[in-house]
Design an enzyme around this catalytic site. Structure first.
Site, short mmCIF file in Angstrom:
data_model
loop_
_atom_site.label_atom_id
_atom_site.label_comp_id
_atom_site.label_asym_id
_atom_site.label_seq_id
_atom_site.Cartn_x
_atom_site.Cartn_y
_atom_site.Cartn_z
CD GLU A 170 66.34 3.21 67.15
OE1 GLU A 170 67.57 3.19 67.35
OE2 GLU A 170 65.79 2.58 66.23
CD GLN A 229 35.41 -7.11 66.98
OE1 GLN A 229 36.29 -7.37 66.16
NE2 GLN A 229 34.27 -7.76 67.03
#
Ligand code: FAD
Length: 384
Positions: free
Chosen positions: A244, A338
């Site tokens: 996982e 940004q």
């Protein structure tokens, strides 16, 4: 750098999946995000085309491949931002539990329809009162003749609305010492009386994932649905949780690549002060630094993938990859947002959702703090 972990057969599979994704997945992503859920038909088509459980044995309908086929599907889905189709949960997390510990009868009953995309799988570990501290779960499965009577509440369960069969972590012996020795895994069909789906939860990101509450109210589950042995559940979870974590690392790096790719394109075409944003040294240094880190991350993940399919013990390295790549994903999406300026804050630009989607990566599949606990333990540090 050319990636050398995949063979020619893997790359043929990738090309097939890309064609499938262009046709069957990409046109539906916006709708899934609006609806807060994917659709069963697409899962079925994925199964029909051989993209679910490609690593499962041929005897049960799989392709008998290795985990790298799963990784390819995860990479391609992450690149397309098709986060709602959680093949990682269905194919790479849940199926292996059944393939490894299921009885012959369980394998024959559940794996072929799961591989065909007709039976969707999920795993119920987390509860409202406990996530990281799994040994502290309160869900009980108390034996009554040839059944267990299951009671408890689970939350944050992926594929919680669409899922048909869940691996449920419950205490068959609530008084066991240590507590984890009382944990067992049960295969619970969503059609059983007492299996109750709760809310589909509102989330910051990953809108197409049907993350849900699930309740068990005197839900009678036949003893034949016990997966593996009573009291062995915790051990089984610890073994399978490695894969996982590798899944998260694989998709994190693919998501980083996509965010970076789109930001490079954006900064080339957006102008300020008479030149492209990409021509500013700050932009170039930022993108150069991020590209470097993504390459380094990819190299480590590829090495980890190779070691994992070889069967090496990669407990420590899987934990390293999980925390490092997900932190990197947060950094990449923040810096790329940004560089988009105000448009980066607008949901119509994918980078805004990338930023929101990245937030959970350091939390689920074992939080990044827990990853560091595991690494410290493996390093033999005192008290870890
Ligand atoms: C979108 C989504 C999908 C999910 N899907 C599933 C699913 O399909 N099945 C499922 O069972 N669960 C699922 N989860 C649950 C997820 O695995 C848990 O949220 C995660 O394990 C953290 O548990 P918690 O939320 O209870 O946080 P807590 O355990 O309460 O942790 C809170 C904070 O404390 C920190 N912390 C805890 N213990 C320690 C420690 N020993 N040392 C240092 N810091 C510590 C954590 O790192 C975290 O920062 C999902 C969660 C989300 C958000």
């Amino acid at each position: 750098m050319r990636r050398d972990v995949f063979t020619e057969d893997h790359e043929i599979f990738r090309a097939q999946f890309r064609r499938f994704a262009e046709r069957e997945i990409e046109p539906k992503i916006a709708r899934w995000n609006r609806d807060g859920i994917t659709d069963r038909e697409t899962w079925r088509r994925m199964g029909e085309a051989g993209f679910l459980g490609p690593a499962m044995p041929e005897a049960y309908g799989g392709a008998g491949g290795d985990f790298l086929y799963d990784a390819i599907v995860m990479e391609e889905l992450a690149w397309r931002r098709a986060h709602g189709l959680m093949t990682a949960v269905h194919s790479s997390i849940c199926m292996p539990y059944i393939a490894t510990w299921g009885t012959e009868e369980q394998k024959r009953k559940y794996l072929p329809p799961a591989i065909a995309g007709e039976l969707l799988l999920g795993i119920c570990m987390t509860e409202p009162g406990t996530g990281s501290d799994l040994a502290n779960i309160q869900t009980r499965a108390i034996r009554d003749g040839d059944h267990y009577v299951l009671n408890g509440s689970k939350t944050f369960i992926s594929i919680g609305q669409l899922g048909d069969l869940f691996i449920v972590v419950a205490k068959t012996n609530p008084d066991a010492t240590p507590a984890h020795a009382g944990i067992s895994l049960l295969l619970v069909e969503a059609t059983r009386p007492g299996f109750v789906r709760g809310r589909k939860l509102e989330k910051l990101g990953l809108p197409a994932q049907d993350t849900s509450e699930i309740f068990f109210q005197d839900c009678r589950v036949p003893v034949a649905n016990l997966l593996g042995k009573e009291g062995q559940g915790f051990k089984m979870l610890m073994e399978k949780l490695q894969q996982e974590r590798i899944c998260i690392a694989v998709s994190s790096i693919a998501s980083c690549r996509r965010a970076l790719h789109d930001t490079i394109e954006y900064t080339k075409q957006r102008h300020a002060f008479g030149k492209p944003i990409a021509a500013f040294q700050n932009t170039q240094f930022t993108l150069a630094e991020l590209a470097t880190e993504v390459e380094i991350g990819q190299a480590f993940v590829d090495r980890l993938l190779a070691a994992h399919v070889r069967g090496d013990d990669v407990v420590m390295e899987a934990s390293m990859a999980k925390w490092w790549t997900t932190d990197l994903q947060k950094k990449v999406t923040r810096e790329c947002l940004q560089l988009h300026g105000g448009y980066g804050f607008m949901l119509e630009y994918p980078i805004a959702m990338d930023y929101a989607d990245a937030a959970v990566q350091s939390i689920y599949a074992g939080s990044n703090e827990i990853m560091k606990v595991i690494i410290a333990r493996r390093m033999g540090l005192p008290g870890a």
